[in-house]
Design a protein around this motif. Structure first.
Motif, short mmCIF file in Angstrom:
data_model
loop_
_atom_site.label_atom_id
_atom_site.label_comp_id
_atom_site.label_asym_id
_atom_site.label_seq_id
_atom_site.Cartn_x
_atom_site.Cartn_y
_atom_site.Cartn_z
N TYR A 16 1.28 -1.35 0.42
CA TYR A 16 -0.38 0.09 -0.04
C TYR A 16 1.19 1.15 -0.19
O TYR A 16 0.44 1.91 -0.36
N LEU A 20 1.45 3.96 -2.74
CA LEU A 20 1.48 5.45 -2.91
C LEU A 20 3.06 6.54 -3.23
O LEU A 20 3.12 7.56 -3.56
N MET A 23 3.65 5.97 -6.91
CA MET A 23 2.72 7.75 -7.78
C MET A 23 2.96 8.65 -7.17
O MET A 23 2.69 10.36 -8.20
N SER A 100 -4.48 10.73 -2.66
CA SER A 100 -4.37 9.09 -3.51
C SER A 100 -5.54 7.65 -3.00
O SER A 100 -5.55 6.98 -3.30
N SER A 101 -5.12 8.17 -1.23
CA SER A 101 -5.74 7.32 -0.14
C SER A 101 -6.85 7.31 -0.40
O SER A 101 -7.52 6.35 -0.61
N ARG A 103 -9.15 8.17 -2.79
CA ARG A 103 -8.83 7.20 -4.28
C ARG A 103 -8.70 5.53 -4.44
O ARG A 103 -9.57 5.04 -5.39
N LEU A 104 -8.22 5.57 -3.56
CA LEU A 104 -7.96 3.47 -3.99
C LEU A 104 -9.08 2.90 -2.68
O LEU A 104 -10.10 2.18 -2.80
N TRP A 107 -12.46 3.44 -4.57
CA TRP A 107 -12.61 2.15 -4.96
C TRP A 107 -13.28 0.84 -4.53
O TRP A 107 -14.23 -0.11 -4.75
N VAL A 144 -2.76 3.24 -12.58
CA VAL A 144 -2.28 3.95 -11.37
C VAL A 144 -3.23 5.61 -12.07
O VAL A 144 -3.48 5.85 -11.58
N TYR A 147 -6.73 4.98 -13.53
CA TYR A 147 -7.99 4.57 -12.37
C TYR A 147 -7.82 5.68 -10.72
O TYR A 147 -8.83 6.00 -10.21
N LEU A 148 -6.28 5.84 -10.78
CA LEU A 148 -6.07 6.30 -9.67
C LEU A 148 -5.69 7.70 -10.10
O LEU A 148 -6.13 9.04 -8.99
N HIS A 149 -5.68 8.75 -10.92
CA HIS A 149 -5.73 9.85 -11.33
C HIS A 149 -5.86 10.54 -12.56
O HIS A 149 -6.53 11.08 -12.88
#
Length: 192
Positions: A16, A20, A23, A100-101, A103-104, A107, A144, A147-149
């Motif tokens: 995890y 991060l 990223m 970012s956390s 966004r994770l 999900w 990443v 889906y995360l950015h």
């Protein structure tokens, strides 16, 4: 809690934290510094300073580790840049990692926010990070970025110097792998 149990508890967050760190590690530093090194430093410091941790839940532990990661990333950037400390950059990095956390977590979010559901989400978040860590570097990067950015496929292609169909293929293979890995884990959870 004994030392080996504490190490195991902290180790659950390695992938995890690495996700991060990857990223948010400045692209200019990636040739000089590996995200895994920053994560290792963060976990070593956490183990050393575990008596300073005042939280009780896994979510609080994750937040404490994220803050340590923010500090270590900012220190690494400052050390490599040899520039004076820029507090605005640290705040920006902290906010970015926090986002970012989120966004994770989004999900995996559900409508419930009971302590047991939050604990389940934290467990799922660690499983997702573990599954992402098993992807190839290219596959992990496109997942990443997409889906995360929330980057469009065309922008990812431009960034990586690949065609949009090549990026789509990487995404497809990555998602197939993630679905397989995560469904296997769900099957195992049903056996417990």
């Amino acid at each position: 809690m004994n030392a080996s149990a504490e190490v195991m508890r902290l180790e659950r967050f390695r992938d995890y934290l690495r996700l991060l760190a990857e990223m948010h590690l400045d692209r200019r530093l990636q040739a000089k510094l590996d995200a895994s090194d920053v994560v290792q430093q963060t976990l070593l410091e956490a183990h050393r300073d575990v008596e300073k941790f005042r939280g009780r839940s896994e979510a609080e532990l994750a937040a404490w580790l994220r803050q340590a990661l923010v500090n270590n990333l900012a220190n690494a950037a400052r050390d490599f840049a040899r520039a004076k400390r820029d507090v605005r950059r640290e705040q920006s990095l902290e906010a970015s990692i926090g986002q970012s956390s989120c966004r994770l977590e989004a999900w995996l979010a559900s409508g419930d926010s009971s302590p047991s559901h939050r604990a389940d989400r934290n467990e799922q978040l660690c499983l997702l990070a573990d599954a992402l860590a098993q992807l190839s570097a290219d596959q992990r990067e496109v997942v990443v970025l997409r889906y995360l950015h929330a980057w469009p496929v065309a922008d990812i292609g431009n960034h990586l110097g690949r065609t949009a169909p090549a990026v789509a293929g990487l995404l497809h293979r990555a998602l197939v792998h993630l679905r397989g890995k995560l469904s296997c884990l769900e099957d195992l959870d049903g056996v417990r």
